[in-house]
Design an enzyme around this catalytic site. Structure first.
Site, mmCIF file in Angstrom:
data_model
loop_
_atom_site.group_PDB
_atom_site.id
_atom_site.type_symbol
_atom_site.label_atom_id
_atom_site.label_comp_id
_atom_site.label_asym_id
_atom_site.label_seq_id
_atom_site.Cartn_x
_atom_site.Cartn_y
_atom_site.Cartn_z
ATOM 1 N N ASP A 144 0.379 -0.926 0.405
ATOM 2 C CA ASP A 144 -0.072 -0.213 -0.099
ATOM 3 C C ASP A 144 0.722 1.204 0.361
ATOM 4 O O ASP A 144 1.841 0.928 0.557
ATOM 5 C CB ASP A 144 -1.189 0.210 0.758
ATOM 6 C CG ASP A 144 -2.229 -1.675 1.198
ATOM 7 O OD1 ASP A 144 -2.598 -1.519 0.264
ATOM 8 O OD2 ASP A 144 -2.326 -1.370 2.224
ATOM 9 N N ASP A 178 -7.045 -1.394 -4.011
ATOM 10 C CA ASP A 178 -8.300 -0.291 -3.583
ATOM 11 C C ASP A 178 -8.900 -0.043 -3.875
ATOM 12 O O ASP A 178 -10.253 0.111 -3.451
ATOM 13 C CB ASP A 178 -7.299 -0.605 -2.093
ATOM 14 C CG ASP A 178 -6.994 -1.016 -1.417
ATOM 15 O OD1 ASP A 178 -7.043 -3.000 -1.708
ATOM 16 O OD2 ASP A 178 -5.942 -1.238 -1.060
#
Length: 203
Positions: A144, A178
């Protein structure tokens, strides 16, 4: 929308997602941060479990999660194929393609990143290191890097439970995959009647 066009959407998202993750993994040590704007930063973190950093406890928790994701992607893929076959709306097929691409992007991390990268603790990881990766197949960590701390400060005292506490909006760090999943779900919710016209007519 044709399956070919849906495939193009999936390919583009997967390409951007994986290029961005590999770049971060091979140029940042864990925790490294670059401030783009006051409200947007590139911050390298790794997610070992589910959304929001949650984990399944136990020795086989990570393996169970990865296998569940693989089963889910098969189901989403069938949903996409069936929607195209039944001439579903453009909104529906686009949304499913986004969700499929996002889920698949994070599955790639979970399945192979543990064997193609070494760890990023205090160092920049290497791609296909001679000494082997930081984990085994199905035990990779999701990369991420997108962080939007739009507002930071202390909440007013009059707010129940959290009054006076330091708060950051938006706290989670996420990635392109995401984002694709979130956009796909949002499209289904906002354009529900267009996505599911037959259901809406029956109601």
């Amino acid at each position: 929308m044709s399956l070919k066009k849906a495939g193009i959407i999936i390919f583009i998202i997967l390409l951007i997602d994986q290029v961005s993750k590999i770049y971060i993994k091979t140029n940042f040590a864990l925790g490294d941060e670059v401030e783009v704007f006051d409200w947007f930063r590139i911050l390298f973190v790794e997610n070992e479990g589910m959304a929001w950093g949650a984990k399944i406890p136990g020795q086989y928790g990570k393996l169970a999660l990865t296998l569940f994701r693989l089963a889910a992607i098969v189901g989403i893929g069938y949903w996409l194929w069936d929607s195209v076959r039944n001439k579903g709306s453009r909104v529906l097929i686009t949304s499913i393609a986004l969700i499929f691409a996002g889920a698949f992007g994070n599955i790639i991390d979970s399945v192979i990143y543990g064997i193609i990268f070494n760890d990023s603790y205090g160092q920049i990881a290497s791609f296909l290191p001679e000494a082997g990766g930081y984990g085994t197949i199905f035990h990779g960590k999701v990369v991420d890097m997108l962080y939007f701390p739009i507002w930071k400060g202390y909440l007013p005292e009059w707010i129940p439970l959290w009054g006076g506490e330091y708060f950051t909006f938006f706290e989670p760090v996420f990635n392109i995959a995401d984002s694709a999943i979130s956009i796909g779900v949002a499209l289904l919710l906002v354009f529900n009647k267009k996505a599911f016209p037959k259901t809406s007519e029956e109601d």
